[in-house]
Motif scaffolding. Structure first.
Motif, mmCIF file in Angstrom:
data_model
loop_
_atom_site.group_PDB
_atom_site.id
_atom_site.type_symbol
_atom_site.label_atom_id
_atom_site.label_comp_id
_atom_site.label_asym_id
_atom_site.label_seq_id
_atom_site.Cartn_x
_atom_site.Cartn_y
_atom_site.Cartn_z
ATOM 1 N N ALA A 1 -0.750 11.160 8.860
ATOM 2 C CA ALA A 1 0.629 11.434 9.258
ATOM 3 C C ALA A 1 1.548 11.492 8.041
ATOM 4 O O ALA A 1 2.432 12.351 7.948
ATOM 5 N N ALA A 2 1.352 10.573 7.103
ATOM 6 C CA ALA A 2 2.166 10.585 5.888
ATOM 7 C C ALA A 2 1.915 11.846 5.073
ATOM 8 O O ALA A 2 2.845 12.448 4.525
ATOM 9 N N ARG A 3 0.674 12.264 5.019
ATOM 10 C CA ARG A 3 0.341 13.478 4.270
ATOM 11 C C ARG A 3 0.989 14.703 4.914
ATOM 12 O O ARG A 3 1.493 15.593 4.217
ATOM 13 N N ALA A 4 0.991 14.746 6.230
ATOM 14 C CA ALA A 4 1.640 15.857 6.931
ATOM 15 C C ALA A 4 3.146 15.860 6.663
ATOM 16 O O ALA A 4 3.746 16.905 6.412
ATOM 17 N N HIS B 1 0.867 -1.177 0.000
ATOM 18 C CA HIS B 1 0.000 0.000 0.000
ATOM 19 C C HIS B 1 0.902 1.224 0.000
ATOM 20 O O HIS B 1 1.812 1.343 0.830
ATOM 21 N N TYR B 2 0.656 2.144 -0.942
ATOM 22 C CA TYR B 2 1.521 3.295 -1.193
ATOM 23 C C TYR B 2 0.936 4.556 -0.594
ATOM 24 O O TYR B 2 -0.254 4.840 -0.752
ATOM 25 N N LEU B 3 1.793 5.340 0.082
ATOM 26 C CA LEU B 3 1.415 6.649 0.596
ATOM 27 C C LEU B 3 2.532 7.642 0.285
ATOM 28 O O LEU B 3 3.696 7.380 0.602
ATOM 29 N N PRO B 4 2.238 8.780 -0.345
ATOM 30 C CA PRO B 4 3.255 9.823 -0.489
ATOM 31 C C PRO B 4 3.713 10.271 0.897
ATOM 32 O O PRO B 4 2.895 10.452 1.793
ATOM 33 N N ALA B 5 5.022 10.452 1.059
ATOM 34 C CA ALA B 5 5.534 10.717 2.407
ATOM 35 C C ALA B 5 6.797 11.559 2.379
ATOM 36 O O ALA B 5 7.777 11.262 3.053
ATOM 37 N N GLY B 6 6.781 12.627 1.611
ATOM 38 C CA GLY B 6 7.922 13.532 1.559
ATOM 39 C C GLY B 6 8.181 13.968 0.135
ATOM 40 O O GLY B 6 7.854 13.259 -0.825
ATOM 41 N N ASN B 7 8.767 15.156 -0.020
ATOM 42 C CA ASN B 7 9.129 15.632 -1.349
ATOM 43 C C ASN B 7 10.314 16.573 -1.222
ATOM 44 O O ASN B 7 10.338 17.436 -0.341
ATOM 45 N N THR B 8 11.280 16.400 -2.113
ATOM 46 C CA THR B 8 12.480 17.238 -2.073
ATOM 47 C C THR B 8 12.324 18.515 -2.884
ATOM 48 O O THR B 8 13.170 19.403 -2.793
ATOM 49 N N GLY B 9 11.273 18.622 -3.702
ATOM 50 C CA GLY B 9 11.204 19.687 -4.680
ATOM 51 C C GLY B 9 12.116 19.363 -5.857
ATOM 52 O O GLY B 9 12.705 18.280 -5.950
ATOM 53 N N THR B 10 12.246 20.305 -6.788
ATOM 54 C CA THR B 10 13.116 20.093 -7.942
ATOM 55 C C THR B 10 14.555 19.941 -7.478
ATOM 56 O O THR B 10 15.057 20.738 -6.691
ATOM 57 N N GLN B 11 15.216 18.919 -7.978
ATOM 58 C CA GLN B 11 16.561 18.626 -7.509
ATOM 59 C C GLN B 11 17.622 19.273 -8.403
ATOM 60 O O GLN B 11 17.342 19.746 -9.498
ATOM 61 N N MET B 12 18.828 19.273 -7.900
ATOM 62 C CA MET B 12 19.969 19.716 -8.684
ATOM 63 C C MET B 12 20.408 18.584 -9.620
ATOM 64 O O MET B 12 20.069 17.410 -9.426
#
Length: 380
Positions: free
Chosen positions: A268-271, A146-157
């Motif tokens: 919690a993952a969404r936060a 089961h997949y949950l988005p849990a963080g994002n770095t934004g556009t990377q270098m």
């Protein structure tokens, strides 16, 4: 009974509806203990910290009844085996990047990012409101997860290179650590891609086993010290317009949770997903300045390289649409939304940002005028 009398009696226990609610609130939930293995070392506090944040949110909201213990890469399994550990039930959950596992299927990459894909805002909009989350879970359910988005770095270098890249010819034969489908595209440009876990990248670069590496962005890259052995810092990371990290739960373990715990974990993952992006946006500006001050040489990828990468990406996706199970439906949904999202971004966001970037270039932002120390100011 008037309003004042009602609240006075309620405070004394006279209002039955309020008095009866107290024991229900005080009840404990069932005791559940999970283990979560991360793909990241503890030294990368922001990206590793996403899993710690989720565990803390869940623990505090459940008064400790739902407890998730987080383990860094290598403490239970190596970082690049995190999803496998969740699939086979070694752990109930992992925190990772889905595109690390494109060896199982290229479709996994759609849960993180694909080259020339969406930025973080677009990805989150598609996931939460454009059907992306449901589409991805239809695929990952077949993988036992089961997949949950849990963080994002934004556009990377775009990463660190020992030598300058003047054009496509300079890419030929480079040994480069690059994750996800970015490696497939780089291979089409003549690069020899390497998949190396975060904790091992610096050593590989230092001893010359690789000529270049991408990781995340200024804050994490500075902590890993890449500038000491590869001075040329390229941008943008066109294979990672965002990088959505994920929680993968073992499907059986997730379904066995009480409904309120599933809801708590989802929240919690969404936060954590939102918070990580804000944290990187806060930390990266100062880190970029420090890197440049310490000798990093900022370079933009030549248009020749980016255009060749774009063409190679479209060719690859066309092949996947025909030959990779699960790719077409998710990819088509993502691309339909990407077109709409970029149009909206171009009208409002880009116009506003371009105006403000011009002011920064002309040293006309308030912090620059007042000497308050913006990235473009004097800091004195």
């Amino acid at each position: 009974m008037d309003r004042r009398s009602f609240f006075r009696n309620a405070a004394l226990g006279g209002a039955g509806s309020l008095t009866l609610a107290a024991p229900a609130i005080a009840q404990s939930g069932p005791s559940v203990q999970w283990r979560c293995t991360s793909s990241f070392p503890k030294g990368l506090d922001t990206v590793y910290g996403g899993a710690e944040d989720i565990a803390r949110y869940v623990r505090e909201a459940s008064a400790g009844d739902f407890d998730i213990q987080v383990f860094a890469a290598g403490e239970i399994v190596p970082g690049l085996q995190a999803a496998n550990a969740a699939q086979n039930g070694t752990v109930e959950m992992c925190h990772t990047a889905a595109y690390y596992f494109v060896g199982q299927s290229p479709t996994w990459a759609l849960g993180t990012v694909i080259p020339f894909g969406m930025n973080a805002r677009g990805m989150n909009a598609w996931l939460y409101y454009g059907g992306g989350l449901d589409a991805l879970n239809a695929f990952f359910r077949e993988q036992g997860l089961h997949y949950l988005p849990a963080g994002n770095t934004g556009t990377q270098m775009g990463g660190w290179f020992r030598d300058e890249i003047g054009g496509l010819s300079d890419m030929e034969g480079l040994q480069m650590r690059v994750a996800g489908l970015g490696g497939r595209i780089m291979e089409a440009l003549g690069v020899v891609p390497q998949q190396i876990a975060g904790g091992d990248v610096y050593a590989a670069l230092e001893r010359g086993a690789i000529d270049a590496t991408e990781w995340v962005g200024p804050y994490d890259d500075a902590r890993l010290g890449f500038q000491r052995v590869a001075p040329y810092y390229y941008y943008p990371g066109w294979w990672e317009g965002n990088a959505t990290l994920s929680v993968f739960c073992n499907s059986e373990s997730y379904e066995a949770l009480p409904e309120e715990y599933r809801s708590l974990l989802d929240t919690a993952a969404r936060a954590a997903n939102t918070d990580m992006l804000a944290e990187y946006d806060y930390k990266n500006p100062a880190a970029l300045r420090e890197l440049v001050d310490s000798g990093a040489q900022l370079r933009r990828f030549p248009d020749e390289v980016m255009n060749a990468g774009y063409d190679a990406a479209l060719d690859l996706y066309s092949d996947f649409r025909q030959n990779v199970d699960g790719w077409a439906d998710i990819y088509d949904s993502m691309m339909r939304f990407q077109s709409e999202h970029f149009l909206w971004q171009q009208v409002a966001e880009q116009t506003f940002a371009s105006f403000m970037y011009e002011k920064q270039s002309n040293n006309a932002l308030p912090a620059q005028i007042d000497g308050a120390g913006s990235v473009g100011g004097t800091g004195e």
